[in-house]
Design an enzyme around this catalytic site. Sequence first.
Site, mmCIF file in Angstrom:
data_model
loop_
_atom_site.group_PDB
_atom_site.id
_atom_site.type_symbol
_atom_site.label_atom_id
_atom_site.label_comp_id
_atom_site.label_asym_id
_atom_site.label_seq_id
_atom_site.Cartn_x
_atom_site.Cartn_y
_atom_site.Cartn_z
ATOM 1 N N SER A 76 0.791 -1.241 0.000
ATOM 2 C CA SER A 76 0.000 0.000 0.000
ATOM 3 C C SER A 76 0.819 1.285 0.000
ATOM 4 C CB SER A 76 -0.965 0.008 1.187
ATOM 5 O OG SER A 76 -2.047 -0.861 0.933
ATOM 6 N N LYS A 79 0.087 3.434 -2.900
ATOM 7 C CA LYS A 79 -1.053 4.349 -2.972
ATOM 8 C C LYS A 79 -0.598 5.806 -3.147
ATOM 9 C CE LYS A 79 -4.636 1.678 -0.620
ATOM 10 N NZ LYS A 79 -3.980 0.372 -0.616
ATOM 11 N N SER A 124 -6.530 2.760 3.603
ATOM 12 C CA SER A 124 -5.827 1.809 2.734
ATOM 13 C C SER A 124 -6.795 0.883 2.006
ATOM 14 C CB SER A 124 -4.827 0.986 3.550
ATOM 15 O OG SER A 124 -3.670 0.712 2.810
ATOM 16 N N ARG A 261 4.896 -1.796 13.053
ATOM 17 C CA ARG A 261 5.661 -1.197 11.952
ATOM 18 C C ARG A 261 5.874 0.288 12.190
ATOM 19 N NH1 ARG A 261 1.908 -2.482 7.091
ATOM 20 N NH2 ARG A 261 0.389 -2.354 8.761
#
Length: 285
Positions: A76, A79, A124, A261
């Site tokens: 993602s 994006k 997302s 993350r």
Amino acid sequence: MRFSWGFIIIVLLLSCKNEKKSKKEKVEAKLVVNNQFQEILDSTKLEGAILVYDLSKDIYYSNDFDWCEKGNLPASTFKIPNSIIALETGVVKNDSVIFKWNGESRYLKVWEQDLTLKEAFHHSCVPCYQEVARKIGVDRMKSNLAKLDFGSMDVNETTLDNFWLEGKSKINQFKQIEFLKRLHNSELLISERTDSIMKNMIIMSKNNQYVLRGKTGWSVKGEVDNGWFVGYVLVKNKAYFFATNVVPKKSFDMSFFNKERKEVTFKALDMLKILGEKESFVTKQ
């Protein structure tokens, strides 16, 4: 006449030599190994690399520069360029364009509603961006990706709406930061309007101390989960870029993968005292 031609040749040779030297100097940023980054990952049962770039000092910090050179699916994080191309081609007019939910069941409940482009970005929403990719089409996607120079994307008729999630596409951590640096410096070959919309749309957090822009990503290849968190933070007119890429160890609790993350990245930024000793990014998400 001989002297003139000889002089010209010497000047041209020196000019080429200086130009090559100049280009070499630009790419030779200082690399500093930070073992504390590794300690952060070890404590959370993740393996991989955290890469932080201090623009003003031209220094990269990481626990593992070899890992940073590896290419992985962008997931993602794509994006960001996908949104740019959508705006540049007119597939979407602005970040307020609404994507209508068709009523079908989706992977996440938050996707089961009408979403603006900005909301689709922050939630997302994979189906929303697959719709965007299909509208852009193969030819325009390829030509715009060539201009943006975002990694090595494998785009064709069969991969158009999933090439960033599976297959042969890849980008490494250095390229992620280089791309974001060009976005920050308004050096991408895009309109001022798109540049302005994107810089506003990708803001994750903002207060009187800093502005944080970024995007997470998560792909699964075979049985291996791969997670990204890329972006940059502006503090007192200074820019610090980051690209974290991690995979979970067997003992890792996957229910925390999305959160960790970001947290390991914030801890690394804190460790570099980017906000100062009293402030922390960890609680500002």
